[in-house]
Design a protein around this motif. Structure first.
Motif, short mmCIF file in Angstrom:
data_model
loop_
_atom_site.label_atom_id
_atom_site.label_comp_id
_atom_site.label_asym_id
_atom_site.label_seq_id
_atom_site.Cartn_x
_atom_site.Cartn_y
_atom_site.Cartn_z
N LYS A 775 0.84 -1.19 0.00
CA LYS A 775 0.00 0.00 0.00
C LYS A 775 0.88 1.26 0.00
N TYR A 776 0.39 2.35 -0.68
CA TYR A 776 1.03 3.66 -0.69
C TYR A 776 -0.02 4.72 -0.40
N LEU A 777 0.28 5.71 0.42
CA LEU A 777 -0.61 6.84 0.67
C LEU A 777 0.24 8.11 0.74
N TRP A 778 0.05 9.03 -0.28
CA TRP A 778 0.84 10.28 -0.34
C TRP A 778 0.09 11.40 0.39
N HIS A 779 0.76 12.50 0.60
CA HIS A 779 0.24 13.63 1.36
C HIS A 779 -1.02 14.22 0.73
N ASN A 781 -3.26 12.32 -0.58
CA ASN A 781 -4.20 11.19 -0.57
C ASN A 781 -4.13 10.32 -1.83
N SER A 782 -3.17 10.59 -2.72
CA SER A 782 -3.00 9.70 -3.86
C SER A 782 -2.37 8.41 -3.38
N ILE A 783 -2.63 7.31 -4.12
CA ILE A 783 -2.16 5.98 -3.70
C ILE A 783 -1.27 5.35 -4.76
N GLU A 784 -0.70 6.19 -5.65
CA GLU A 784 0.18 5.66 -6.69
C GLU A 784 1.54 5.29 -6.08
N LYS A 795 6.68 16.97 0.99
CA LYS A 795 6.08 15.84 0.30
C LYS A 795 6.26 14.61 1.20
N LYS A 796 5.14 13.84 1.45
CA LYS A 796 5.18 12.74 2.41
C LYS A 796 4.47 11.52 1.83
#
Length: 983
Positions: A775-779, A781-784, A795-796
């Motif tokens: 799983k990926y979750l960026w700052h 809320n994107s999950i790419e 950027k997190k």
């Protein structure tokens, strides 16, 4: 026509009032009369001017001269006494020093005279009178020219001055009789009477001196050089000094008594020479007059020159060698000036001659070629030679004093001792020499005095012990033969001839020892009283070993002596109770005896160890091992080995005998007790979670009494931690202890977004975590899996691993505005002109491809110039500009060489040798020889002089150039100068 052209050139090229035209000068004074309370003096300045090369405007400006007066006590200018004086003249100096000269060098000197009267108030410290002027000729070879290129230093100006030490004495200064010729020739001798006349009839002494500098370009004709009188000296050029003011062989010199100046110059050039005359009366210096004058030396062409060299002072009976330096002569006639013989002539070229008696002789050399004859006279002094004689070498015994006499009176003396008297007194041996001098005559002699101070002396102990060897140390001086008598009347065998003998006296008593020392000429005797005592021996007991504690007494067994024990005791006997090395020293000086005893004490007690706890759940029979170091063993079960078989729990005893045969005993008890049981396991866990480590003792028998200690300081059976590392627990019951270890580590996720960074301009960065996660979750809320950042800020990303671990990482991106180097567009400049290249303002660092680190640089060459600039944020940007030269524009500053060599070698064949473009009528070059004749003219830089005049090679010489042109800035310029043609 040529004359008019020369006058036009001189007027056109004339310098201003600071032009170079000064050749020399001097100031004199003459007492006139007393006027009231003042004393009137007539002050005369002679000023010598270059009438060939001197600027007409500068010569015209010297119609008056500022005569400055300084008080000698304050060194300050006296404006009331200083005066501006008009001149008379000129008088042309046209004396020629040479005969048979084919072509005279082109030199011209005019003499101007300035006369004034000054009434001096009484001042016992006197006055200094000066005249300053700029400038001397700037091509003078022997002094540094610091006025070149418009400099303001006064080192190339001139100051002429004299001093009246006491105006009340009414003295007049000497006046030089004549001026040296206005030109000299290389390798041709100059003999000139540079003497002066003195109206008071005082004694005159002549010397060379270092001339003074003076005025500068900014103030070429100062009314006063300031508050203090000028005292700066000219700077000699390399190779020149007060005693070598001009290149010559022989060099420049002046006779102190007669003022005769002699020189044979060897190098072409202009030289400033300083000559002064000192005025004495009854040994007291009254004053001095200084003259400096420019000597012009040229290569001259002679039909014949008569010249030779010889030492000016010689000694009778010594051969004088005459070195002929004549030029072009084919025959010679020498007259050595010896009136006592008619055979003092010769026609040899370089003869030798021996004068038989002292005197002053004038040698004449007549050199001849064809019908031209030249004569050279030379004054030579011959002194009486002499011989000094010291006594023969001698040998003296014992202390002495002896007078040594050089036996030649009224000379200069130098002894090897440093003394300078005719005779000396010596009181020691050695080599003594004397050098007797009446320069250049020198005589030497020496004497060797050998001083044999035979001294019998020796040392030995004044008191000795029978049967001990006595060493006699010989301290005698000089002697080589020795005779000893050791004073033992009981035998005739108590003698020796060795230098440092040895002898043993067999019984006590008083003995007188005698030493006789000898050389071939001297002898000495000495004696020494020697006392011999009865010797003795002491004996301590043999070395001893004690088992266990002890007390014993050590005895010296020698009564009525002096005692010293190793313990510090001073009694005949001591009592001891411990092991060690003991010694006693018994003395009846000088007789001494010493003995030692070693006491060993074996205090060893058997120790087979503490009572032993067996940490086990059940008893197992075993063998107990002691140290195998004893000679005898006995256990309670009658075993006689180092080990015993333990078949049951209980107490065991052991008796031993060691290597020193000393007995010892000990016991040991064996106890059974169950140990704790612990089992820790290594563990992996996720970050931000905890792990429980269980260290509980699962041994049922001792569980309740167990105590725990972890390496992190905790004392509970279990601990909880979220920190990876190695954990160690120590479990302990009443008698037994056990240790266990566990390593716990994080699961490795490998999450890494990289370091924070900044951008100078647009932001663009692809963030790629370096592992595959579920799983990926960026700052945002994107999950790419990847994230493209195109804006600044934080950027997190938060990831989840296959093991269920959740981790985050972040990176901060900073954006700065872009910068510009600020150099602008490419540009074109004039040939050899200079342009400023300036980068943008407000930047922190600049670095040019020239190596410069400044904001701006000045360039005058074509090419590409690059600057790398850095702002305060660390942004780095390069910028460049192309500079092109215009080949058809003349430079603002044009270079004209000072020499060139048209000798067909392909190098420096044309003058001035520039590569400038052709500007047409805005360029004019004219070249003149030293007589003002034009030899070349061109209005195009590409048309240059090939060193020929009317298709014939121009002679090697100094030429004058005049150039006029329009520079690339549109301004008209012209200047003049000189250059040398060399072949």
């Amino acid at each position: 026509m040529l004359k008019n052209l020369l006058i036009w050139c001189v007027l056109l090229l004339a310098f201003s009032a600071n032009a170079t035209h000064i050749v020399g000068g001097e100031i004199m004074y003459k007492y006139k009369q007393k006027v009231g309370n003042n004393y009137r003096y007539e002050i005369t300045l002679y000023l010598y001017i270059d009438c060939l090369n001197g600027a007409a405007g500068a010569i015209k400006d010297d119609a008056t001269a500022f005569i400055n007066v300084f008080s000698n006590d304050t060194k300050r200018v006296n404006l009331q006494l200083s005066d501006e004086v008009s001149r008379t003249g000129p008088t042309r100096i046209s004396d020629v020093n040479y005969k048979c000269i084919k072509t005279k060098p082109n030199a011209c000197v005019d003499k101007y005279i300035y006369v004034t009267e000054i009434d001096f108030p009484v001042n016992t410290n006197g006055y200094v009178i000066t005249f300053e002027r700029c400038c001397r000729n700037k091509d003078i070879a022997n002094i540094l020219n610091n006025n070149d290129n418009g400099g303001t230093s006064s080192r190339f100006g001139a100051t002429y001055w004299t001093e009246i030490k006491n105006v009340t004495q009414g003295e007049s200064s000497p006046f030089f009789k004549a001026l040296p010729p206005n030109f000299l020739c290389t390798n041709a001798p100059l003999i000139f009477d540079h003497s002066a006349t003195d109206a008071d009839g005082d004694s005159l002494v002549y010397e060379l001196y270092q001339p003074y500098s003076g005025a500068d370009n900014l103030d070429p004709r100062p009314a006063s050089s300031g508050t203090t009188y000028p005292s700066s000296l000219i700077d000699w050029n390399t190779g020149y000094n007060n005693n070598n003011q001009i290149d010559g062989s022989p060099t420049l010199s002046i006779n102190r008594k007669t003022g005769k100046l002699t020189l044979t110059p060897t190098k072409v050039g202009q030289y400033v020479v300083g000559i002064k005359v000192l005025e004495y009366r009854k040994g007291k210096l009254l004053g001095e007059t200084k003259r400096d004058f420019q000597f012009n030396v040229s290569d001259c062409v002679f039909d014949v020159v008569s010249s030779f060299f010889a030492p000016k002072i010689n000694c009778t009976q010594n051969e004088v060698s005459f070195q002929n330096q004549s030029q072009n002569a084919t025959s010679y006639f020498w007259d050595f000036g010896d009136p006592d013989t008619k055979t003092d002539t010769t026609s040899f070229k370089s003869p030798d001659y021996v004068y038989s008696k002292p005197g002053n002789y004038t040698i004449r050399l007549i050199a001849k070629v064809n019908i031209c004859v030249d004569t050279f006279d030379f004054d030579l002094t011959v002194k009486q030679n002499f011989t000094t004689k010291l006594p023969n070498d001698t040998i003296i015994c014992g202390a002495f004093t002896k007078k040594l006499n050089a036996n030649v009176p009224n000379k200069s003396y130098l002894w090897s001792t440093g003394e300078r008297t005719q005779s000396i007194t010596v009181a020691r041996g050695g080599l003594f020499w004397v050098a007797v001098t009446d320069a250049p005559c020198v005589s030497r002699d020496s004497i060797i005095i050998t001083n044999e101070i035979v001294k019998a002396d020796f040392t030995a102990p004044l008191i000795n012990c029978s049967e001990n060897e006595v060493v006699f140390l010989n301290r005698s001086l000089v002697a080589t033969n020795f005779s000893w008598d050791f004073g033992n009347t009981a035998t005739t065998d108590d003698i020796s001839t060795t230098r440092n003998p040895r002898y043993i006296y067999d019984k006590p008593g008083n003995y007188t020892v005698k030493l006789i020392t000898k050389t071939a000429t001297c002898a000495d005797t000495t004696t020494l009283d020697h006392f011999v005592k009865e010797n003795f021996n002491i004996q301590l007991p043999n070395d001893t070993l004690y088992c266990g504690p002890f007390v014993t007494t050590l005895k010296s067994n020698e009564p009525n002596k002096t005692y010293k024990w190793s313990t510090g005791a001073v009694t005949p006997n001591i009592q001891i109770n411990k092991a060690g090395n003991y010694w006693v020293e018994v003395s009846d000086l000088p007789c001494i005896d010493r003995d030692t005893i070693v006491i060993q004490n074996d205090l060893y007690q058997l120790n087979i160890g503490p009572d032993s706890v067996i940490c086990r759940d059940s008893f197992v029979q075993f063998t107990y091992q002691t140290k195998p170091i004893y000679t005898s063993y006995l256990w309670n079960d009658n075993t006689t080995l180092p080990s015993v078989f333990v078949s049951k729990l209980g107490t065991y005893w052991l008796n031993t005998i060691n290597q020193n045969n000393c007995p010892s005993s000990d016991t040991i008890t064996f106890i059974l007790y169950p140990p704790p049981r612990v089992n820790l396991n290594d563990t992996l866990f996720c970050r931000n979670t905890t792990v429980v480590l269980d260290g509980v003792n699962y041994s049922f028998k001792t569980k309740l009494e167990t105590k725990y200690l972890w390496n992190n300081g905790e004392t509970t059976p279990q601990i909880t931690t979220g920190i990876p590392g190695r954990y160690i627990v120590t479990a302990k019951n009443r008698l037994c202890t056990i240790i266990d270890t566990a390593d716990i580590e994080y699961f490795v996720t490998g999450l890494e977004l990289g370091a924070d960074t900044f951008y100078c301009g647009p932001v663009r960065r692809l963030l790629k975590p370096n592992q595959n996660y579920i799983k990926y979750l960026w700052h945002d809320n994107s999950i790419e899996k990847y994230f493209l950042a195109n804006s600044p800020g934080k950027k997190k990303v938060t990831i989840t691993t296959i093991d269920g671990c959740i981790e985050s990482d972040s990176v901060f991106l900073t954006q700065y505005p872009g910068i510009d180097g600020g150099l602008g567009n490419d540009t074109v400049i004039c040939l050899s002109s200079e342009i400023e290249l300036k980068a943008a303002d407000g930047l922190s660092n600049y670095l040019w491809n020239t190596g410069a680190k400044t904001q701006s640089i000045f360039v005058k060459d074509s090419g590409i110039y690059v600057v790398v600039v850095t702002n305060e944020n660390g942004c780095v940007v390069p910028d460049s500009i192309r500079i092109k030269e215009s080949g058809d524009a003349l430079p603002i500053e044009m270079f004209m060489p000072n020499a060139y060599t048209p000798n067909d070698d392909g190098i420096n064949e044309y003058y001035p040798g520039n590569k400038y473009g052709d500007p047409g009528s805005d360029y004019l070059l004219r070249l003149y020889n030293r007589w003002g004749e034009k030899v070349f003219e061109s209005n195009s830089p590409s048309f240059q002089w090939d060193g020929k005049i009317k298709d014939k090679l121009a002679p090697q010489d100094v030429y004058v150039f005049q150039v006029k042109y329009i520079g690339c800035d549109g301004e008209e310029r012209w200047f003049r100068g000189t250059f040398t043609l060399m072949r």
